[in-house]
Design an enzyme around this catalytic site. Structure first.
Site, PDB file in Angstrom:
ATOM      1  N   GLY A  12       0.834  -1.204   0.000  1.00 50.64           N
ATOM      2  CA  GLY A  12       0.000   0.000   0.000  1.00 50.64           C
ATOM      3  C   GLY A  12       0.863   1.247   0.000  1.00 50.64           C
ATOM      4  O   GLY A  12       1.913   1.289  -0.663  1.00 50.64           O
ATOM      5  N   MET A  13       0.452   2.261   0.756  1.00 50.44           N
ATOM      6  CA  MET A  13       1.161   3.538   0.737  1.00 50.44           C
ATOM      7  C   MET A  13       2.582   3.409   1.290  1.00 50.44           C
ATOM      8  O   MET A  13       3.537   3.910   0.696  1.00 50.44           O
ATOM      9  CB  MET A  13       0.383   4.596   1.525  1.00 50.44           C
ATOM     10  CG  MET A  13      -1.017   4.876   0.965  1.00 50.44           C
ATOM     11  SD  MET A  13      -1.030   5.176  -0.805  1.00 50.44           S
ATOM     12  CE  MET A  13      -0.267   6.778  -0.877  1.00 50.44           C
ATOM     13  N   GLY A  15       4.193   0.467   1.792  1.00 46.81           N
ATOM     14  CA  GLY A  15       4.876  -0.592   1.028  1.00 46.81           C
ATOM     15  C   GLY A  15       5.480  -0.054  -0.264  1.00 46.81           C
ATOM     16  O   GLY A  15       6.633  -0.347  -0.604  1.00 46.81           O
ATOM     17  N   ASN A  96      -6.320  -6.143  11.990  1.00 43.31           N
ATOM     18  CA  ASN A  96      -4.887  -6.350  11.740  1.00 43.31           C
ATOM     19  C   ASN A  96      -4.326  -7.568  12.464  1.00 43.31           C
ATOM     20  O   ASN A  96      -3.333  -8.146  12.022  1.00 43.31           O
ATOM     21  CB  ASN A  96      -4.110  -5.066  12.077  1.00 43.31           C
ATOM     22  CG  ASN A  96      -4.336  -3.991  11.015  1.00 43.31           C
ATOM     23  OD1 ASN A  96      -4.904  -4.270   9.963  1.00 43.31           O
ATOM     24  ND2 ASN A  96      -3.884  -2.775  11.277  1.00 43.31           N
ATOM     25  N   ILE A 119       5.481  -2.929  10.932  1.00 42.80           N
ATOM     26  CA  ILE A 119       5.038  -1.528  10.972  1.00 42.80           C
ATOM     27  C   ILE A 119       3.546  -1.445  11.289  1.00 42.80           C
ATOM     28  O   ILE A 119       3.062  -0.457  11.848  1.00 42.80           O
ATOM     29  CB  ILE A 119       5.345  -0.818   9.621  1.00 42.80           C
ATOM     30  CG1 ILE A 119       6.843  -0.869   9.301  1.00 42.80           C
ATOM     31  CG2 ILE A 119       4.874   0.619   9.651  1.00 42.80           C
ATOM     32  CD1 ILE A 119       7.252  -0.113   8.037  1.00 42.80           C
ATOM     33  N   THR A 120       2.803  -2.475  10.966  1.00 43.92           N
ATOM     34  CA  THR A 120       1.341  -2.478  11.118  1.00 43.92           C
ATOM     35  C   THR A 120       0.917  -2.097  12.538  1.00 43.92           C
ATOM     36  O   THR A 120       1.509  -2.564  13.520  1.00 43.92           O
ATOM     37  CB  THR A 120       0.799  -3.871  10.743  1.00 43.92           C
ATOM     38  OG1 THR A 120       1.190  -4.172   9.405  1.00 43.92           O
ATOM     39  CG2 THR A 120      -0.717  -3.931  10.851  1.00 43.92           C
ATOM     40  N   ASN A 121      -0.123  -1.287  12.618  1.00 42.65           N
ATOM     41  CA  ASN A 121      -0.655  -0.793  13.907  1.00 42.65           C
ATOM     42  C   ASN A 121      -1.799  -1.645  14.449  1.00 42.65           C
ATOM     43  O   ASN A 121      -2.457  -2.309  13.653  1.00 42.65           O
ATOM     44  CB  ASN A 121      -1.184   0.637  13.716  1.00 42.65           C
ATOM     45  CG  ASN A 121      -0.114   1.675  13.956  1.00 42.65           C
ATOM     46  OD1 ASN A 121       0.720   1.524  14.834  1.00 42.65           O
ATOM     47  ND2 ASN A 121      -0.148   2.743  13.169  1.00 42.65           N
ATOM     48  N   ARG A 152      10.056  12.811  14.338  1.00 43.23           N
ATOM     49  CA  ARG A 152       9.101  13.933  14.453  1.00 43.23           C
ATOM     50  C   ARG A 152       9.564  14.899  15.538  1.00 43.23           C
ATOM     51  O   ARG A 152       9.575  16.118  15.339  1.00 43.23           O
ATOM     52  CB  ARG A 152       7.705  13.374  14.780  1.00 43.23           C
ATOM     53  CG  ARG A 152       7.057  12.702  13.583  1.00 43.23           C
ATOM     54  CD  ARG A 152       5.689  12.138  13.905  1.00 43.23           C
ATOM     55  NE  ARG A 152       5.069  11.610  12.691  1.00 43.23           N
ATOM     56  CZ  ARG A 152       4.296  10.534  12.642  1.00 43.23           C
ATOM     57  NH1 ARG A 152       4.014   9.860  13.754  1.00 43.23           N
ATOM     58  NH2 ARG A 152       3.787  10.123  11.499  1.00 43.23           N
ATOM     59  N   HIS A 176       3.807   2.899  20.909  1.00 48.27           N
ATOM     60  CA  HIS A 176       3.512   3.835  19.821  1.00 48.27           C
ATOM     61  C   HIS A 176       2.046   4.258  19.892  1.00 48.27           C
ATOM     62  O   HIS A 176       1.201   3.774  19.158  1.00 48.27           O
ATOM     63  CB  HIS A 176       3.811   3.159  18.478  1.00 48.27           C
ATOM     64  CG  HIS A 176       3.613   4.044  17.297  1.00 48.27           C
ATOM     65  ND1 HIS A 176       4.244   5.261  17.157  1.00 48.27           N
ATOM     66  CD2 HIS A 176       2.860   3.898  16.183  1.00 48.27           C
ATOM     67  CE1 HIS A 176       3.876   5.804  16.011  1.00 48.27           C
ATOM     68  NE2 HIS A 176       3.033   5.002  15.404  1.00 48.27           N
TER      69      HIS A 176
HETATM   70  N1  LIG Z   1       4.414   1.809  13.165  1.00 52.22           N
HETATM   71  C1  LIG Z   1       4.248   3.025  12.693  1.00 52.22           C
HETATM   72  O1  LIG Z   1       4.934   3.956  13.118  1.00 52.22           O
HETATM   73  C2  LIG Z   1       3.261   3.284  11.625  1.00 52.22           C
HETATM   74  C3  LIG Z   1       2.339   2.330  11.305  1.00 52.22           C
HETATM   75  N2  LIG Z   1       1.445   2.529  10.283  1.00 52.22           N
HETATM   76  C4  LIG Z   1       0.554   1.397   9.993  1.00 52.22           C
HETATM   77  O2  LIG Z   1       1.066   0.706   8.856  1.00 52.22           O
HETATM   78  C5  LIG Z   1      -0.002  -0.007   8.206  1.00 52.22           C
HETATM   79  C6  LIG Z   1       0.055   0.202   6.710  1.00 52.22           C
HETATM   80  O3  LIG Z   1      -0.183   1.550   6.403  1.00 52.22           O
HETATM   81  P1  LIG Z   1      -0.380   2.001   4.850  1.00 52.22           P
HETATM   82  O4  LIG Z   1       0.664   1.393   3.995  1.00 52.22           O
HETATM   83  O5  LIG Z   1      -0.577   3.456   4.837  1.00 52.22           O
HETATM   84  O6  LIG Z   1      -1.793   1.272   4.542  1.00 52.22           O
HETATM   85  P2  LIG Z   1      -2.405   0.880   3.126  1.00 52.22           P
HETATM   86  O7  LIG Z   1      -3.843   0.626   3.354  1.00 52.22           O
HETATM   87  O8  LIG Z   1      -2.013   1.857   2.093  1.00 52.22           O
HETATM   88  O9  LIG Z   1      -1.676  -0.503   2.775  1.00 52.22           O
HETATM   89  C7  LIG Z   1      -1.934  -1.690   3.424  1.00 52.22           C
HETATM   90  C8  LIG Z   1      -1.852  -2.806   2.414  1.00 52.22           C
HETATM   91  O10 LIG Z   1      -1.993  -4.055   3.087  1.00 52.22           O
HETATM   92  C9  LIG Z   1      -2.651  -4.925   2.195  1.00 52.22           C
HETATM   93  N3  LIG Z   1      -3.157  -6.078   2.927  1.00 52.22           N
HETATM   94  C10 LIG Z   1      -4.280  -6.172   3.680  1.00 52.22           C
HETATM   95  N4  LIG Z   1      -4.388  -7.419   4.188  1.00 52.22           N
HETATM   96  C11 LIG Z   1      -3.318  -8.113   3.748  1.00 52.22           C
HETATM   97  C12 LIG Z   1      -2.872  -9.448   3.921  1.00 52.22           C
HETATM   98  N5  LIG Z   1      -3.566 -10.336   4.652  1.00 52.22           N
HETATM   99  N6  LIG Z   1      -1.713  -9.828   3.332  1.00 52.22           N
HETATM  100  C13 LIG Z   1      -1.020  -8.941   2.577  1.00 52.22           C
HETATM  101  N7  LIG Z   1      -1.396  -7.674   2.360  1.00 52.22           N
HETATM  102  C14 LIG Z   1      -2.536  -7.277   2.938  1.00 52.22           C
HETATM  103  C15 LIG Z   1      -3.716  -4.063   1.563  1.00 52.22           C
HETATM  104  O11 LIG Z   1      -4.201  -4.654   0.344  1.00 52.22           O
HETATM  105  C16 LIG Z   1      -2.966  -2.754   1.355  1.00 52.22           C
HETATM  106  O12 LIG Z   1      -2.390  -2.679   0.059  1.00 52.22           O
HETATM  107  C17 LIG Z   1      -1.280   0.466   8.912  1.00 52.22           C
HETATM  108  O13 LIG Z   1      -1.679  -0.483   9.882  1.00 52.22           O
HETATM  109  C18 LIG Z   1      -0.836   1.760   9.591  1.00 52.22           C
HETATM  110  O14 LIG Z   1      -1.635   2.075  10.708  1.00 52.22           O
HETATM  111  C19 LIG Z   1       1.436   3.674   9.563  1.00 52.22           C
HETATM  112  C20 LIG Z   1       2.335   4.670   9.851  1.00 52.22           C
HETATM  113  C21 LIG Z   1       3.301   4.581  10.907  1.00 52.22           C
HETATM  114  O1  LIG Z   2      -1.107   7.628  13.161  1.00 49.49           O
HETATM  115  C1  LIG Z   2      -1.265   6.617  12.480  1.00 49.49           C
HETATM  116  O2  LIG Z   2      -2.326   5.990  12.359  1.00 49.49           O
HETATM  117  C2  LIG Z   2      -0.082   6.080  11.741  1.00 49.49           C
HETATM  118  C3  LIG Z   2       1.067   6.097  12.661  1.00 49.49           C
HETATM  119  O3  LIG Z   2       1.214   5.230  13.486  1.00 49.49           O
HETATM  120  C4  LIG Z   2       1.912   7.283  12.665  1.00 49.49           C
HETATM  121  O4  LIG Z   2       1.937   8.045  11.683  1.00 49.49           O
HETATM  122  O5  LIG Z   2       2.587   7.491  13.686  1.00 49.49           O
END
Ligand SMILES: NC(=O)C1=CN([C@@H]2O[C@H](COP(=O)(O)OP(=O)(O)OC[C@H]3O[C@@H](n4cnc5c(N)ncnc54)[C@H](O)[C@@H]3O)[C@@H](O)[C@H]2O)C=CC1
Ligand SMILES: O=C([O-])CC(=O)C(=O)O
Length: 320
Positions: A12-13, A15, A96, A119-121, A152, A176
């Site tokens: 996704g974004m 990835g 998730n 990274i997933t939340n 940040r 987090h």
């Molecule tokens: N740890 C951190 O600091 C941060 C964590 N995140 C988290 O990272 C995660 C991803 O964020 P984005 O890339 O923006 O989301 P996104 O929605 O753009 O991408 C997620 C991707 O996962 C895919 N997906 C869903 N289920 C799946 C499965 N079973 N197997 C494989 N792929 C699957 C979806 O099709 C989608 O392309 C979110 O949970 C978000 O909250 C986001 C920013 C910071």
């Molecule tokens: O806020 C969110 O959902 C995504 C994240 O974890 C961050 O950007 O720190």
């Protein structure tokens, strides 16, 4: 020498941004895995078509088949859903957690020797569950959040002091979420801790307090602006720094969600602490001294993480 292989689980974004950065830095060949057909293939091809212009030779492949991640050196997991305005990270837990189960099984079957960066939340609970579902060694499964939260904090401090971001160091520990623990005493400009900078009159305690508050809400600030999802450039850059430290054995000392077995007096949980990240994965957990106030903030944050772990166990008793 054969190239390293980097598997991105979730295209996704974040990835897609990870794929672009990993290829540009020639960290290795990149496999994008996603359940959404066409997205990983399309992003992989688009990035590959930029390689003649930018001059890198990393190969990119998109797939829906876990076999393609075989023997990956690093797996970075962003699979799942992201929050939208009005949601907290914790609201993502139910969906998730199921995703972590399938991803954990996929990694266990096809890339059991990889360093896994989750990274997933909600991050701390998801990396804990992912380690259990995958069965990989605890030092080889780590979570990305602390580098992002610290970045940040550093960025806001650099703005306040009107100095280079490179002159600012910061440590944000704990979970987090809203309870994260930005540590003033361990955050510096040119090695000078924040409390000393306040004493020198370069800033005020009020300004530091509002920067800390903004840091804690940093993820939500981006969600409110984007409206369609959450941050991805800074999260991807942070995870790439972790992958690079592992692949090049740089041994960066960075805040990451790491498995604790006795450190900080805690057992069987993941939470953000400073670690040495090298070719052995999490090679050392650095135990910093806390003041009574810092300790209370850290314990409060650990409590919030434990609540989420309990919620995971209720949903999937195999984690208990
Ligand atoms: N740890 C951190 O600091 C941060 C964590 N995140 C988290 O990272 C995660 C991803 O964020 P984005 O890339 O923006 O989301 P996104 O929605 O753009 O991408 C997620 C991707 O996962 C895919 N997906 C869903 N289920 C799946 C499965 N079973 N197997 C494989 N792929 C699957 C979806 O099709 C989608 O392309 C979110 O949970 C978000 O909250 C986001 C920013 C910071
Ligand atoms: O806020 C969110 O959902 C995504 C994240 O974890 C961050 O950007 O720190």
């Amino acid at each position: 020498m054969a190239r390293k292989k980097i598997a991105l689980i979730g295209a996704g974004m974040i990835g897609g941004t990870l794929a672009h950065l990993a290829a540009q830095k020639e960290l290795g060949d990149v496999v994008l895995f996603d359940i959404a057909e066409g997205i990983p293939e399309g992003k992989g091809l688009d990035i590959a078509e930029s390689s003649p212009v930018d001059g890198y030779d990393s190969r990119l492949k998109g797939t829906q088949d876990y076999k393609d991640i075989a023997d990956a050196d690093v797996c970075i997991v962003t699979a799942g859903v992201a929050r939208k305005p009005g949601m907290s990270r914790d609201d993502l837990l139910g969906i998730n957690l199921k995703v972590m189960k399938s991803v954990g099984e996929g990694i266990k079957a096809h890339a059991p020797n990889a360093l896994v960066i989750c990274i997933t939340n909600p991050l701390d609970a998801m990396v804990w569950a992912l380690q259990k579902f995958s069965g990989l060694p605890k030092e080889k499964v780590v979570g990305m959040a602390g580098i992002l939260d610290s970045a940040r904090f550093r960025y806001f401090l650099a703005e306040e002091f009107d100095v280079s971001v490179e002159s600012v160091t910061a440590f944000v520990l704990g979970g987090h979420g809203d309870t994260m623990v930005p540590l003033e005493r361990y955050s510096t400009v040119a090695g000078i801790p924040l409390p000393d900078l306040v004493e020198m009159g370069w800033t005020t305690q009020d300004k530091i307090n509002s920067i800390i508050d903004r840091t804690r809400k940093g993820g939500g600030e981006i969600v409110a602006l984007l409206k369609t999802g959450s941050a991805y450039y800074a999260p991807a850059a942070s995870a790439i720094q972790m992958a690079e430290s592992y692949l090049r054995d740089k041994k960066l000392v960075v805040p990451c969600a790491a498995y604790l077995s006795g450190e900080y007096g805690l057992n069987d949980l993941y939470v953000g602490v400073p670690i040495v990240l090298g070719s052995g994965g999490c090679e050392r957990i650095v135990q910093v001294n806390f003041t009574a106030e810092e300790k209370a903030m850290f314990e409060n944050s650990v409590g919030a993480v434990r609540e989420l772990m309990d919620a995971c166990i209720k949903l999937d008793p195999s984690l208990g």
